[in-house]
Design an enzyme around this catalytic site. Sequence first.
Site, PDB file in Angstrom:
ATOM      1  N   HIS A  48      -6.518  55.994  27.899  1.00 19.37           N
ATOM      2  CA  HIS A  48      -5.575  54.888  28.143  1.00 19.37           C
ATOM      3  C   HIS A  48      -4.138  55.403  28.041  1.00 19.37           C
ATOM      4  O   HIS A  48      -3.285  55.076  28.867  1.00 19.37           O
ATOM      5  CB  HIS A  48      -5.722  53.802  27.062  1.00 19.37           C
ATOM      6  CG  HIS A  48      -7.007  53.028  27.098  1.00 19.37           C
ATOM      7  ND1 HIS A  48      -7.772  52.825  25.977  1.00 19.37           N
ATOM      8  CD2 HIS A  48      -7.658  52.398  28.109  1.00 19.37           C
ATOM      9  CE1 HIS A  48      -8.828  52.085  26.292  1.00 19.37           C
ATOM     10  NE2 HIS A  48      -8.787  51.817  27.579  1.00 19.37           N
TER      11      HIS A  48
ATOM     12  N   ARG B 218     -11.993  55.998  36.494  1.00 18.43           N
ATOM     13  CA  ARG B 218     -12.625  57.184  35.930  1.00 18.43           C
ATOM     14  C   ARG B 218     -13.657  57.777  36.881  1.00 18.43           C
ATOM     15  O   ARG B 218     -13.705  58.972  37.101  1.00 18.43           O
ATOM     16  CB  ARG B 218     -13.323  56.844  34.613  1.00 18.43           C
ATOM     17  CG  ARG B 218     -12.382  56.784  33.458  1.00 18.43           C
ATOM     18  CD  ARG B 218     -13.001  56.046  32.324  1.00 18.43           C
ATOM     19  NE  ARG B 218     -13.201  54.646  32.674  1.00 18.43           N
ATOM     20  CZ  ARG B 218     -13.576  53.717  31.815  1.00 18.43           C
ATOM     21  NH1 ARG B 218     -13.834  54.041  30.574  1.00 18.43           N
ATOM     22  NH2 ARG B 218     -13.698  52.465  32.191  1.00 18.43           N
TER      23      ARG B 218
ATOM     24  N   SER C 235     -13.668  53.344  25.335  1.00 21.30           N
ATOM     25  CA  SER C 235     -13.611  52.801  23.974  1.00 21.30           C
ATOM     26  C   SER C 235     -15.034  52.613  23.435  1.00 21.30           C
ATOM     27  O   SER C 235     -15.289  52.850  22.255  1.00 21.30           O
ATOM     28  CB  SER C 235     -12.886  51.459  23.965  1.00 21.30           C
ATOM     29  OG  SER C 235     -11.577  51.596  24.451  1.00 21.30           O
TER      30      SER C 235
HETATM   31  P1  ADP Z   1     -11.366  46.586  30.457  1.00 21.17           P
HETATM   32  O1  ADP Z   1     -12.253  45.774  29.582  1.00 21.17           O
HETATM   33  O2  ADP Z   1     -10.333  45.774  31.207  1.00 21.17           O
HETATM   34  O3  ADP Z   1     -12.060  47.598  31.341  1.00 21.17           O
HETATM   35  P2  ADP Z   1     -10.505  48.855  28.903  1.00 21.17           P
HETATM   36  O4  ADP Z   1      -9.693  48.836  27.659  1.00 21.17           O
HETATM   37  O5  ADP Z   1     -11.891  49.400  28.809  1.00 21.17           O
HETATM   38  O6  ADP Z   1     -10.481  47.367  29.404  1.00 21.17           O
HETATM   39  O7  ADP Z   1      -9.741  49.644  30.051  1.00 21.17           O
HETATM   40  C1  ADP Z   1      -8.467  49.268  30.501  1.00 21.17           C
HETATM   41  C2  ADP Z   1      -8.102  50.085  31.733  1.00 21.17           C
HETATM   42  O8  ADP Z   1      -8.014  51.462  31.387  1.00 21.17           O
HETATM   43  C3  ADP Z   1      -9.125  50.016  32.868  1.00 21.17           C
HETATM   44  O9  ADP Z   1      -8.427  50.065  34.089  1.00 21.17           O
HETATM   45  C4  ADP Z   1      -9.942  51.263  32.687  1.00 21.17           C
HETATM   46  O10 ADP Z   1     -10.525  51.702  33.895  1.00 21.17           O
HETATM   47  C5  ADP Z   1      -8.872  52.234  32.202  1.00 21.17           C
HETATM   48  N1  ADP Z   1      -9.428  53.329  31.412  1.00 21.17           N
HETATM   49  C6  ADP Z   1     -10.247  53.249  30.344  1.00 21.17           C
HETATM   50  N2  ADP Z   1     -10.558  54.475  29.884  1.00 21.17           N
HETATM   51  C7  ADP Z   1      -9.916  55.370  30.692  1.00 21.17           C
HETATM   52  C8  ADP Z   1      -9.867  56.804  30.763  1.00 21.17           C
HETATM   53  N3  ADP Z   1     -10.545  57.565  29.936  1.00 21.17           N
HETATM   54  N4  ADP Z   1      -9.103  57.356  31.732  1.00 21.17           N
HETATM   55  C9  ADP Z   1      -8.435  56.572  32.601  1.00 21.17           C
HETATM   56  N5  ADP Z   1      -8.455  55.231  32.608  1.00 21.17           N
HETATM   57  C10 ADP Z   1      -9.188  54.618  31.661  1.00 21.17           C
END
Ligand code: ADP
Length: 166
Positions: free
Chosen positions: A17, A90, A128
């Site tokens: 993130h 991802r 996460s």
């Molecule tokens: P959501 O429940 O909206 O998917 P997340 O907190 O899991 O919330 O993710 C928020 C955003 O960050 C999403 O666009 C997700 O694809 C992106 N994201 C999560 N992990 C990564 C990562 N390792 N690399 C790049 N983007 C990520």
Amino acid sequence: MKTAVYPGSFDPVTLGHYDIIERTAKIMDRVVIGVLQNKSKTPLFSAQERVKMLEEVTKDLPNVEVRCFDGLLIDFARSCDAKVIVRGLRAVTDFEYELQMAQTNRVIAPEIDTLFLNTNLKYSYLSSSIVKEIAEFGGDIQEFLHPQIARKVMEKFAQGRDLGKK
Ligand code: ADP
């Protein structure tokens, strides 16, 4: 002033993130991270805790702010005066859902565009949920999170284990 919102659960914020936040902060004038208070999921951290953790890790990025939101993402984006929604991609598995969301949002709010940033290869496997699974079984999560966030996650699971013993 070009403002983007970066929405998500951030339960907890990972280095994946953070990579997206840092890169967005370089291309936009202002970035508002939107922490979703998703009532259908039971998060490990409360929305307030997630906001606080994001504020801590982004304290050196002056054009980044963190807010909590509920309801429609496009309403949140409009309330921030943002014309851009940022999402991280991802793998192909993210793509179908993200494309559907982006297209729907564009129908509802044609003035707002979704910008996809591909993940840093280093973090392409990282989520996460994976971090929480590892921490739950006492594994090492230092590689995936800022040190202060890793500490908080480990504390949470340690509290849970202590409660389980009582
Ligand atoms: P959501 O429940 O909206 O998917 P997340 O907190 O899991 O919330 O993710 C928020 C955003 O960050 C999403 O666009 C997700 O694809 C992106 N994201 C999560 N992990 C990564 C990562 N390792 N690399 C790049 N983007 C990520």
